[in-house]
Write an enzyme that holds these catalytic residues in place. Structure first.
Site, short mmCIF file in Angstrom:
data_model
loop_
_atom_site.label_atom_id
_atom_site.label_comp_id
_atom_site.label_asym_id
_atom_site.label_seq_id
_atom_site.Cartn_x
_atom_site.Cartn_y
_atom_site.Cartn_z
N GLY A 1 -0.36 4.46 0.25
CA GLY A 1 -1.07 5.62 0.79
C GLY A 1 -0.19 6.33 1.80
O GLY A 1 1.04 6.16 1.81
N PHE A 2 -0.79 7.11 2.68
CA PHE A 2 0.01 7.86 3.64
C PHE A 2 0.82 6.94 4.55
O PHE A 2 2.00 7.17 4.79
CB PHE A 2 -0.88 8.78 4.48
CG PHE A 2 -1.31 10.01 3.74
CD1 PHE A 2 -0.44 11.09 3.64
CD2 PHE A 2 -2.54 10.08 3.12
CE1 PHE A 2 -0.81 12.23 2.95
CE2 PHE A 2 -2.92 11.22 2.42
CZ PHE A 2 -2.06 12.29 2.34
N GLY A 3 0.20 5.85 5.03
CA GLY A 3 0.90 4.94 5.94
C GLY A 3 2.10 4.29 5.27
O GLY A 3 3.24 4.38 5.75
N GLU B 1 -17.44 18.99 2.87
CA GLU B 1 -16.67 19.64 1.82
C GLU B 1 -17.34 19.49 0.46
O GLU B 1 -17.37 20.43 -0.34
CB GLU B 1 -15.23 19.10 1.82
CG GLU B 1 -14.48 19.65 3.05
CD GLU B 1 -13.12 19.02 3.33
OE1 GLU B 1 -12.31 19.67 3.98
OE2 GLU B 1 -12.88 17.87 2.91
N VAL C 1 -1.49 -7.54 -4.10
CA VAL C 1 -1.18 -8.69 -3.23
C VAL C 1 -2.47 -9.43 -2.94
O VAL C 1 -3.47 -8.84 -2.53
CB VAL C 1 -0.53 -8.21 -1.92
CG1 VAL C 1 -0.39 -9.36 -0.94
CG2 VAL C 1 0.84 -7.61 -2.22
N GLY D 1 0.82 -1.21 0.00
CA GLY D 1 0.00 0.00 0.00
C GLY D 1 0.85 1.25 0.00
O GLY D 1 1.71 1.43 0.86
N ASP E 1 -5.66 3.36 7.83
CA ASP E 1 -7.11 3.10 7.94
C ASP E 1 -7.41 1.62 8.17
O ASP E 1 -8.52 1.28 8.58
CB ASP E 1 -7.83 3.53 6.65
CG ASP E 1 -7.86 5.04 6.49
OD1 ASP E 1 -7.27 5.74 7.33
OD2 ASP E 1 -8.48 5.52 5.52
N ALA F 1 -5.39 10.99 7.43
CA ALA F 1 -4.02 10.97 6.93
C ALA F 1 -2.96 11.16 8.03
O ALA F 1 -1.96 10.43 8.04
CB ALA F 1 -3.86 12.03 5.83
#
Lengths: 457, 457
Positions: free
Chosen positions: A20-22, A178, A87, A18, A315, A331
């Site tokens: 993403g941010f992590g 938003e 994966v 992954g 997440d 995030a």
């Protein structure tokens, strides 16, 4: 006295699933670390700045504005390889991940595959009420929003036109708020001069929230402030309101014991999320426990029970060691978790360890619309223009961490000065005809009205 | 003396089909004209700056960078309505166009629906060798180009890796040259640091041209210069070369009497164009003649024979009254034709007319790569850096005519300074896996390897 030679120790293999941010911050933290090899696997070749997806969905930014190629971000990390792929399985006994017909061995594994929408068991709502997690989601939302105005321009039946100009947003968290604010800006400002047969100021925008206030992660007075601002912008905010049915362009609401029906062509989902399928794979392979949303319960050091070389972050993780409540799926949590894991891995290789992970909450914020936002830093609460400026500065700061994203700021400046949104392309179906489009969102056949080969856009 | 009252004359209804350069400049020319109503119909809600599509295909710009919403461009033209839809038929007897279940009456009709690719009868090549006319085309090309590098990174078989790193561009006009140059820049500069298992400088780029020189619209010495520059950039230029077959990732070439086979996973089509289907509709309904490429033969004033209130302009028209040769299918021709038609309509409404259309050719130019282009203004020929600067200035000038397009210049400046291309997203198939991708381009099932609902991106 003998000194063990370090030279012959094979590099420690870290596999991150992954980008993403992590995952990305884990990889960044391990960049060029001594005797560590990193493999970052993602299905997509880019990192996506998800908090700004709503701006793509509403035509303010392009998808590329909020994306950065993973290879480009990590090109200077010479110990890091990026693999494009999905994966499918993890073999925790032999310490390998399975990707297509390849297996990739790991010494330490970080699983950071994030979350997707949850329709609370009503999976058929996905087609009629799309969510906002991927670039494709955003572009599909953009298509629906702008197509609704186009169809309304050509609709002569007042009732149908009314339904075309009614937008229902389900979920009153930051994304819902938003989206509602951005659609209000579109309808009441940006598009005001663009149509000849409809008055876009007649647009109805409903924001539905199950809880008793919107933005429940912020202080109650900020929720109140946000609701007031949204109402001033023309958004109808309905709290304590649940959606019980979506069918044939009719949203059925339940408020208390009362049911209401709203005719709306465009329904946008910003309500629930659930863990990505990798959580189930992990549970099967390691016996780790998952929570109700499918998130993996992690230990104080973000590993999973019984596997000190498998970390779950972002997440996908349920980390409840700080105040009993799981950390929110935002995030900054993912980012700090990634940084923690990278540091811990480096410590461990030197025979050391770290105290338990601790999330530093710098606050929460949400954009409402032009000149208006809410910011909750705990010690400081901002609303209106000052909050709006703060929101901008924070996002510019984070965007600059990647790539060229200063240009986004210029795009914002331009949008602000001109009130234009130039990224409002309706793309995907080349032979777009409104005859199809009008019925396109009402049922699941919207993807089949295209008599052309679908193109992988 | 009596003066006829002008007040009661109903407005002159102008219908324009197509919002490309031809249609848009007609509409702009008629903006707020006295007693004229304009209806612009397009299948897409945006005007596309086609000459820069190759930059989207190669990850330098985003699709929104080179698009402008038609409504936004024409919002100040209060006599103009924009309709999203596809015209299926024209009834020249009753003076109406048919769009879905609606008919729209016209007093004057302008048909400007442009051109699409031509595979010279080999329509099955479309799937294996996509062309570059729409935003979707560009994003599909981008997907293929970047996926090829991703797949090569994971390919262990040297022969397959070689095919993945071989790009064949068919057609040596400006689009082919610009694509070849941009892919060379990608492979030999931009991506140089990004991969761990392949050396992107081993990429092979072949530019195939049937004629005896590339860029035949330019002076021969400039063709020679362009060929030399491309070769310096690492592109193999093959003139007098025809493609006779494309099958199973093998391109068969014919050079003189010799046949050659090239194994290549990515084949891009920049060769032929043909008129859009509206030409046939017009021919059926009005008896007008079309040329071999399907273009409508137009009169000196851009009307069609027997119908002085029907104009055909842009890539759809064959205008051969200037020097016996049809004008080329380029933006400046369409633009000048659109301006001419708008002026002629306004003159006619005042009982006047105009002399025959005359195209003013300001010259031709093509970008080759960083710091290199060719410019042929007739009286002045530029190559190398000065041509490159000239190319940039011209394109910035035209982009500024639309919307916010100054930002494109900033994006270019950034790309130039960093040699980055940040718009290199592989989008469309969320569950992208290279297992599928590797075979994805080899046959027409590439769109079906997706086990997800296709999303209209």
């Amino acid at each position: 006295m003998k000194v063990a030679s370090l030279e012959n120790i094979p590099p420690h293999q870290v596999v991150i699933i992954g980008g993403g941010f992590g995952g990305l911050y884990t990889a960044k933290g391990l960049a060029n670390a001594h005797n560590v090899n990193v493999t970052l696997i993602d299905k997509r070749n880019f990192h996506l700045f998800q908090p700004l997806l709503y701006q793509v969905a509403t035509g303010a930014l392009s998808a590329t504005d909020i994306s950065a190629p993973l290879r480009s971000v990590l090109s200077k990390s010479k110990n890091t390889q990026v693999l494009l792929g999905e994966v499918k399985d993890i073999d925790s006994a032999t310490q390998q991940v399975v990707m297509g017909d390849k297996t990739i061995p790991y010494d330490t594994l970080i699983v950071a595959t994030g979350a997707k929408h949850s329709y609370f068991g009503k999976d058929d709502w996905q087609e009629v009420a799309p969510g906002l997690k991927t670039v494709e989601d955003a572009i599909e939302m953009r298509r629906r929003i702008f197509t609704a105005f186009e169809a309304a321009e050509q609709e002569t039946d007042p009732e149908k036109r009314r339904a075309l100009l009614t937008f229902v947003i389900v979920g009153g968290g930051p994304t819902g708020v938003e989206l509602a604010g951005a659609i209000a800006e579109l309808a009441y400002k940006t598009l005001q001069e663009d149509f000849r047969h409809i008055d876009t100021s007649e647009t109805r925008i409903l924001l539905l929230q199950g809880a008793d206030r919107i933005l429940p992660a912020l202080a109650p007075e900020l929720s109140q402030e946000a609701e007031t601002s949204l109402k001033q912008f023309g958004v109808e905010v309905h709290t304590k309101t649940r959606v019980t049915n979506i069918e044939n362009d009719i949203v059925t609401l339940k408020q208390g014991d009362e049911f209401k029906e709203i005719a709306a062509k465009t329904i946008l989902w910003a309500a629930g999320v659930q863990a990505s399928p990798m959580a189930k794979v992990l549970a099967q392979r390691t016996g780790v426990e998952c929570d109700r949303s499918g998130r993996v319960i992690v230990e104080p050091d973000l590993t999973i029970k019984g596997y000190e070389n498998i970390f779950v972050i972002g997440d996908l993780a349920n980390f409840s060691h700080q105040n009993g409540q799981p950390l929110p799926g935002v995030a900054p949590v993912a980012k700090q978790e990634g940084e923690y894991v990278a540091t811990l891995i480096k410590k461990r290789l030197r025979g050391k360890t770290l105290p338990a992970f601790k999330y530093t909450d710098y606050g929460n914020l949400a954009m409402i619309g032009q000149n208006s936002a809410v910011v909750d830093l705990g010690f400081l609460k901002l609303t209106g223009f000052s909050a709006w400026v703060f929101w901008l500065l924070i996002h510019i700061y984070f965007l600059i961490e990647f790539d060229h994203k200063l240009l986004v700021m210029m795009q914002w400046a331009w949008n602000y000065l001109t009130r234009k949104r130039s990224a409002r392309l309706i793309t995907g179906e080349e032979s777009l005809a409104l005859a199809n489009v009008e019925d396109a969102n009402s049922n699941s056949n919207y993807t089949q009205t295209n008599n052309r080969q679908p193109i992988n856009v």
